[in-house]
Write an enzyme that holds these catalytic residues in place. Sequence first.
Site, mmCIF file in Angstrom:
data_model
loop_
_atom_site.group_PDB
_atom_site.id
_atom_site.type_symbol
_atom_site.label_atom_id
_atom_site.label_comp_id
_atom_site.label_asym_id
_atom_site.label_seq_id
_atom_site.Cartn_x
_atom_site.Cartn_y
_atom_site.Cartn_z
ATOM 1 N N HIS A 473 49.008 55.452 21.413
ATOM 2 C CA HIS A 473 47.550 55.377 21.449
ATOM 3 C C HIS A 473 46.907 54.761 20.204
ATOM 4 O O HIS A 473 45.770 54.292 20.259
ATOM 5 C CB HIS A 473 46.967 56.784 21.648
ATOM 6 C CG HIS A 473 45.643 56.794 22.351
ATOM 7 N ND1 HIS A 473 44.694 55.798 22.178
ATOM 8 C CD2 HIS A 473 45.099 57.661 23.230
ATOM 9 C CE1 HIS A 473 43.634 56.072 22.916
ATOM 10 N NE2 HIS A 473 43.849 57.193 23.569
ATOM 11 N N THR A 602 36.100 53.412 20.636
ATOM 12 C CA THR A 602 35.498 54.370 21.559
ATOM 13 C C THR A 602 34.411 55.190 20.869
ATOM 14 O O THR A 602 34.322 55.237 19.651
ATOM 15 C CB THR A 602 36.557 55.343 22.121
ATOM 16 O OG1 THR A 602 37.141 56.069 21.034
ATOM 17 C CG2 THR A 602 37.613 54.607 22.903
#
Length: 788
Positions: A473, A602
């Site tokens: 990730h 994000t």
Amino acid sequence: MAEAHQAVAFQFTITPEGIDLHLSHEALHQVYLSGLRSWKKRIVRLKNCVVTGVYPASPSSWLFVVIAILATMYTRSDPSMGLIAKIQEHLPVSQSMSLQCQTVVSAVLFSTLLWLALIFTMKLCLKQLLSYHSWMFEQHGKMSNTTKLWVALVRIFSGRKPLLYSFQGSLPNLPLPAVKDTIKRYLESVRPLMDSSEFERMTSLAKEFESTLGNRLQWYLKLKALWASNYVSDWWEEYVYLRGRSPIMVNSNYYGMDFLYVTPTPVQAARAGNTLHAFLKYRRKLNKEEIKPSRVPGTVIPLCAAQCERIFNTTRIPGEETDTVVHWQDSEYVVVYHRGRYFRLWLYQAGRMLSPREIEHQIQRILDDPSPPAAGEEKLGALTAGDRIPWAQVRKEFFSSGVNKRSLDCIEKAAFFVTLDDDEQGMMGDDPAASLDRYAKSLLHGKCYDRWFDKSFSVVIYKNGKTGLNAEHSWADAPVVAHLWEYVLATDSFQLGYNEEGHCKGDVSPSLPPAQRLTWDIPAQCQERVVQSLSVAQALADDIDFHVFSFRDFGKGRIKKCRISPDAFIQISLQLAYYRNRGMFCLTYEASMTRLFREGRTETVRSCSNESCAFVKALEGGESVEVCRKLFRVASEKHQHLYRMAMTGAGIDRHLFCLYVVSKYLGEESPFLKEVLSEPWRLSTSQTPVQQVELFDLVNHPEYISCGGGFGPVADDGYGVSYIIVGENMINFHISSKHSCPRTDSHKFGAEIKKALLDVAQLMCSDQREPSRTQQNSNQNPQDKKDL
């Protein structure tokens, strides 16, 4: 060994007559072809750098400007207003250069400077245009004249046929919100989660922080926002991902699934051949920047593509204090794991990419190889699944030299990692729901040692032809990997295809050398450390409770007919489901992208709002239909507003996170920030976007739908919920929790989600026509159309 002979380009022996040199012309020819391919790629990269650097203009526009300036000078006018003459005065004196030649050189220099100034102006104008975000907050279907003019200007300044990275220099920087605005939005977000006394205490802490330490910390962030292209992303990658010392398996990595109802071929090696070849085709398009820049759906607004740079040839390297992400320029092989053994599989020969049939042939050779794993080799991958500090220490102690270093370097520098799994997965058998749960757990953690969790992504090919991937990730977020995965699935099925026997199409070159076994020398002390890492990882994997299901009663088609945002509909339904499941509300995380800005990643949408809680309480309290509908509309509008705020850089959590990082650098303690950053996300949610709809013809091939992907729970007593809205009539959910928490149960929560979706639809869409019984039956049994 055959591969050793293939690797020798020349041999020499010393004799009494001198040195006897023997050259292998075939080997030298291979070296020449590989070098030629490498130089071609360098030239392509250089050309793309030039094209991207001058975008939205084109390199050929320079010639147009030069010709235009020279033409105006020929008509005895001076468009430079004397600058060409000034340049001519400062040219070095040369006896061989005539006065007319000096004038032409000066004009060309002026034209180049003018061209560069025009490019800079165009980029600046485009950057200012892309900084306009009011269009997102306008009512759907009602576009203002200002926005219409803005759209026209964006189209004009965006140029034609942009490359993947063409817009990078024109994207605006992420704006820095004011401290008072962030605190105001934060207090509003936590109001439904606290009683009056708790909220009063938190308000007091927030106001004290705002009036004292907050402004000082904000001053440092302002400096960073002026200096850096993104004031969040580097710290987010470093402190949220790379400095985490717990296992990245389950806690950080996520997975993506294959088609839900279709397995293109049951032949494991054939599926691997097409899949690996499709990955290589995507990488070639990526290197040439031929992939179209991602845009906000339905608009011309580009999204940042910086995360695409590290998709391939990237590995997370463990460290005792912090990990690092290392990216290599290129790699011509992958590492394949099968039955405890590691193989290096070259995907290029003589400078060309292997065909799918050739890759299948090579994979079948690995599958047929009867050799056993070396001592300690089988479960070596467990080091990447356990805690990071032991892995860093083992790497330094046992893998810093010799054969182990060479083999580890081979894995870490590979394009990506491939696992040939002996299990069969997918939706199958008498209990398809349970089989999907097993499929999800297999992709998330496998056996805890048969994936290399540090690689940017690992591809898993199962014995029955099903496939999937596990992604690390830290280097990028799920939409980037989803874009890659959609391309691979579509290319595999609709472009490459298979013959009648289920094998890849094409022929096999007879000169292909077999894949090379990686060799290891794992001492007993290292094997003990591997066992310790495996025990940590196994305990974590066994604790994960997963439930995957397809909701087929309706989809976004029916929701849109009710004039409701599908995402808001699902998020509010999740709030209703959680309230019914736990009898309370919780801090809810929904991932939103900030790729409207350069190097954006994000932001958090705090989906649990005052408005959504008011609706849930009204519905559960038996309020009238009219009241509940009105409250739902208000909650839906609020959710969309929060999502837009997050996308446009006005979120809450990334700003507070960066303030906290600055406070740690300064050695300052903030009770407010400490409490905010320690609040658990008991409901962590994310929507997997379907980005490349043009690759899938779901009308004519409705069975070719992806099941999406998922991730582990963020909190020990919480849920992780991922969902993908597929077509018009289906929503797939992936729910995770932990067995060790007696208050969570993924299957029970899944049942609550189904009920909540149906109840909200009945409330808000009761005037819509219900799907026919025939349609319901076809939706419930689409696997009857095609063999799994």
